[in-house]
Design an enzyme around this catalytic site. Structure first.
Site, PDB file in Angstrom:
ATOM      1  CE  LYS A  35      -2.979   0.668   3.554  1.00 56.90           C
ATOM      2  NZ  LYS A  35      -2.885   2.022   4.121  1.00 56.90           N
ATOM      3  CB  SER A  36       3.858   2.240   1.947  1.00 61.65           C
ATOM      4  OG  SER A  36       3.293   2.105   3.209  1.00 61.65           O
ATOM      5  N   GLY A 109      -5.109   7.649   4.940  1.00 65.32           N
ATOM      6  CA  GLY A 109      -4.251   8.579   5.681  1.00 65.32           C
ATOM      7  C   GLY A 109      -2.969   8.866   4.920  1.00 65.32           C
ATOM      8  NE  ARG A 137      -5.336   7.986  10.772  1.00 71.14           N
ATOM      9  CZ  ARG A 137      -4.591   7.173  10.027  1.00 71.14           C
ATOM     10  NH1 ARG A 137      -5.094   6.642   8.935  1.00 71.14           N
ATOM     11  NH2 ARG A 137      -3.361   6.898  10.384  1.00 71.14           N
ATOM     12  CD  GLN A 187       0.331   8.106   7.221  1.00 68.77           C
ATOM     13  OE1 GLN A 187      -0.266   8.868   7.966  1.00 68.77           O
ATOM     14  NE2 GLN A 187      -0.179   6.957   6.827  1.00 68.77           N
ATOM     15  CG  ASP A 334       0.726  -0.189   9.267  1.00 68.11           C
ATOM     16  OD1 ASP A 334       0.171   0.644  10.005  1.00 68.11           O
ATOM     17  OD2 ASP A 334       1.137   0.073   8.121  1.00 68.11           O
ATOM     18  CE  LYS A 361      -0.319   4.381  12.758  1.00 66.09           C
ATOM     19  NZ  LYS A 361       0.291   4.932  11.567  1.00 66.09           N
ATOM     20  NE  ARG A 365      -5.045  -0.080  13.090  1.00 67.44           N
ATOM     21  CZ  ARG A 365      -4.302   0.022  12.006  1.00 67.44           C
ATOM     22  NH1 ARG A 365      -2.984   0.046  12.119  1.00 67.44           N
ATOM     23  NH2 ARG A 365      -4.855   0.106  10.818  1.00 67.44           N
ATOM     24  NE  ARG A 408      -2.546  -1.925   8.662  1.00 71.22           N
ATOM     25  CZ  ARG A 408      -2.116  -2.176   7.432  1.00 71.22           C
ATOM     26  NH1 ARG A 408      -2.154  -3.385   6.939  1.00 71.22           N
ATOM     27  NH2 ARG A 408      -1.631  -1.206   6.673  1.00 71.22           N
TER      28      ARG A 408
HETATM   29  C1  S3P Z   1       2.541   4.619   6.172  1.00 65.90           C
HETATM   30  C2  S3P Z   1       3.100   4.957   7.342  1.00 65.90           C
HETATM   31  C3  S3P Z   1       2.713   4.392   8.639  1.00 65.90           C
HETATM   32  C4  S3P Z   1       1.666   3.279   8.499  1.00 65.90           C
HETATM   33  C5  S3P Z   1       0.695   3.512   7.403  1.00 65.90           C
HETATM   34  C6  S3P Z   1       1.424   3.680   6.089  1.00 65.90           C
HETATM   35  C7  S3P Z   1       3.078   5.218   4.937  1.00 65.90           C
HETATM   36  O1  S3P Z   1       2.241   5.424   9.434  1.00 65.90           O
HETATM   37  O2  S3P Z   1       0.983   3.099   9.706  1.00 65.90           O
HETATM   38  O3  S3P Z   1      -0.196   2.419   7.279  1.00 65.90           O
HETATM   39  O4  S3P Z   1       2.870   4.659   3.858  1.00 65.90           O
HETATM   40  O5  S3P Z   1       3.731   6.265   5.020  1.00 65.90           O
HETATM   41  P1  S3P Z   1       3.230   6.415  10.212  1.00 65.90           P
HETATM   42  O6  S3P Z   1       3.030   7.737   9.606  1.00 65.90           O
HETATM   43  O7  S3P Z   1       2.813   6.314  11.629  1.00 65.90           O
HETATM   44  O8  S3P Z   1       4.643   5.922  10.003  1.00 65.90           O
END
Ligand code: S3P
Length: 448
Positions: A35-36, A109, A137, A187, A334, A361, A365, A408
């Protein structure tokens, strides 16, 4: 709605019929793209000049909304349904279109925070909004540094979506900053890096521990001067120089280790099971959870198959719970929901420390996991940001878990239902479409 296929509710039939007789999970499983990386490939494609071809992209709702947003900001995206590839024709840095209508980001997000960063360094004005979970969020964590870079924000008192971003280059230029992030977050880091691409000079970001670094790696591939180093105290320091353009390049997206984890945990807790998942992204940070499961006695083999992929083979195992300190838990952000299910079915006490970020999240969670497990008859103790799960061979189940738009959480309690004496009813299985739309059909295909 997804990219290559239409959304189909058939995927969301829960696993209750699994209970009818004894079963094992056997065979090879396919897990969708990371996904990232999928979302970054689209966003970087938008910011590049020329064509970006993306192979193996995750076909899910989060990625679909990021794709629609990238189109609304000016990119032209061609979808080849047969080859399952996407071609993104970008608009270049700072030339983003200001869409007439607000952009809906669904549950994503990552898509939202990264695009807010990119828009902050542009000359566009964009309003973003999302579903109920995304609207709750925190966004102040990116708004504060991006304001220092010259972007203007219009938002409610709580600094949550909907948010309008007026790019720094609308009235002036993007300022390079030095920013110490109080939390390790890919992020936050990525939003600042993407804004910093148009800055006059070098932007520096520090995070307490290294978070996932795909933005850095992928931008480097596009010719950006971006570097990172880790200090003796584990602080990750990233520097990025402003640039006038991104060289277009193509991206191959391997399968998502966080999605593979759900299949692996299902296999570990189900008697007689043995499953192989292939083409998984090989990244030591994202694979750490499998090492922890191995330490707990999980029979798991990870075989590297190329520079950036591996296969994971897992067998049913009797898991013994262990203690994880904050430095162990930070990269597992995650992975906790699925790891908690493994711990609930393991032997002894699982102690997990420093889980504060879990509260921010897709749902809180920390609360969803502790409450869901307790209602299923598992003893859970919480002290501030630490959680203790007392594993049991007899999880009662029979409870209902409301997933609260958190994919999740939905997948995790469906897994626990495989193990519990009575089925666990999950309300909100549709949320699984954010990251792993074929979750149920994949598990069903392994059922023997
Ligand atoms: C992600 C960063 C993570 C993760 C999210 C995907 C990303 O969050 O939890 O599902 O693709 O940059 P963080 O910003 O807490 O690292």
């Amino acid at each position: 709605m997804y990219i290559f296929k239409k959304n189909s509710l058939r995927h969301f039939n829960a696993l209750n019929n699994f209970k009818k007789k004894n079963f094992s999970l056997l065979g090879n499983a396919e897990v969708p793209g990371d996904k990232s990386i999928s979302q970054r490939a689209l966003i970087i494609g938008l910011a590049s000049i020329g064509q970006t071809v993306i192979k193996g992209i995750l076909d899910s709702e989060d990625v679909y909304y990021t794709l629609k947003a990238v189109e609304a900001l000016g990119a032209k995206v061609d979808i080849n349904k047969n080859k399952k590839t996407l071609t993104v024709k970008g608009v270049g840095l700072g030339n983003l279109k200001s869409p007439k209508k607000p952009i809906y980001m669904g549950n994503s997000g990552t898509g939202t925070r990264l695009l807010i960063g990119l828009v902050a360094g542009s000359n566009a004005t964009v309003t973003f909004y999302g579903d109920e979970s995304l609207s709750n969020r925190p966004m102040d964590r990116i708004i504060n540094p991006l304001k220092k870079m010259g972007a203007i924000f219009i938002f409610s008192e709580e600094k949550k979506l909907p948010i309008t971003v007026i790019g720094a280059r609308k009235k002036g230029f993007t300022m390079p900053i030095r920013y110490k992030s109080p939390v390790s977050s890919a992020q936050i880091k990525s939003a600042i890096i993407l804004a910093g691409l148009t800055a006059k000079g070098t932007t520096q970001i520090e995070e307490p521990f290294k978070s996932r670094n795909y933005t850095e790696v992928m931008l480097k591939k596009c010719g950006v001067h971006i570097n990172s180093k880790i200090s003796k105290k584990h602080i990750n320091i990233i520097t990025v120089s402003g640039t006038s353009y991104l060289k277009n390049c193509n991206f191959n997206v391997p399968s998502d280790p966080s999605s593979a984890l759900f299949i692996v945990v299902a296999c570990l807790i189900t008697r007689g099971s043995k499953v192989k998942v292939k083409n998984i992204l090989y990244d030591s940070m994202r694979l750490k959870v499998f090492k922890i499961l191995k330490k707990m006695g999980g029979i798991i083999n990870i075989n590297k198959t190329s520079v950036d992929t591996c296969e994971i083979i897992a067998e049913h195992s009797i898991l013994k719970n262990i203690t994880l300190n904050k430095s162990d838990t930070t990269p597992l952000i995650d992975e906790f929901p699925a790891l908690s299910i493994a711990a609930a079915c393991g032997k002894g006490k699982m102690i997990m420390k420093g889980l504060g970020e879990l509260r921010y999240k897709e749902s809180d969670r920390f609360k969803s996991i502790s409450e869901g497990l307790r209602n299923a008859g598992v003893q859970v103790n919480t002290i501030e940001d630490d959680m203790e799960i007392i594993g049991t061979r007899k999880v009662l189940g029979g409870n209902t878990v409301v997933a609260q738009n958190d994919h999740r959480i939905a997948m995790s309690f469906n897994l626990l239902s495989l193990f519990s004496e009575k089925p666990i009813k999950v309300i909100g299985n549709e949320s699984i479409s954010s990251s792993f739309p074929r979750f149920f059909s994949t598990l069903k295909s392994l059922k023997k």
